[in-house]
Design a protein around this motif. Sequence first.
Motif: not given
Length: 284
Positions: A209-211, A233-249
């Motif tokens: 959805a973010l992508s 901000k999502i990383i603060e409460y959804a640690a399981g997607v940290r790597r994927e979110v950082l990759r998107l950023v």
Amino acid sequence: MPATKHTAVKPIAKPAMSHTASAEADLALLTATPAAVPAASSTGTGVVSKQVFLRKFVENALRQVKEGSIDEYRKLVQVFAFSRHASPNAAAAEAKYAESVVPWISALSENVSVLDITYRELVQTVLGSDWVVVADDRLVHRYTTLVLQIISAHPEWVPQAMHAMARWFSFGARGRDAAEAGRVHGRVHVLVQEIYRAIPTCGSSLVAALSDAWPFKAAKTNMQVLFVRNALKIIEYAAGVRREVLRLVLNHVIQIDVEVQIELEDLESDSEQGEDGGVFELDE
């Protein structure tokens, strides 16, 4: 958050709505304020009768879809439809929507167990409504609860819910929305966090959805910044997607940087051509 347990709705003594009632009368009831819904009496028990009336209408509308009739179902869908751009007077429209939809939220909550793919139009309308911008905290709390109930009962709606929420992460980029941005983003994060707690396996849907909602690289800087800030901000409460979110950023920042470099090179090239072309040799 544990999955919501839904119990079967007990039979109601009040008879179903008459199918011979006119369409105008039904639509007037659907769009009326709670006070306009028929009551059994002028006493306190009238409130209970209103709730029974609305719940029974929802039950009938959903059942009739299975029977091939969608008239009442269409009216029910319309109850939850709301766009902040539909009226020039946004504040008045939001207040009217809050007043009219709250009792219907309670009625629909009693029937979330049946909201499978058959009722896609209704569920997508509920998820896609602009309810997060409404000032009425009572509406926001009840709407959040309704969405969580739907998701808990039917996890297959998680991707649609995540897409519906991710689109708000760039809200506030326009000047007129800036004052409301913090409140709206906070509400969205509350819901996304609760969905993630209830269904920890929803991480892939959240990242997708973010992508999909990420602003184009040509979008204004403040929109880019808002979205990146909310993604982090999502990383603060959804640690399981940290790597994927950082990759998107990171990928998005790289794309923007490459685009800027190309534009700079084009500007330099144009400048050089302008200097070279500024002197002409004349034939003698």
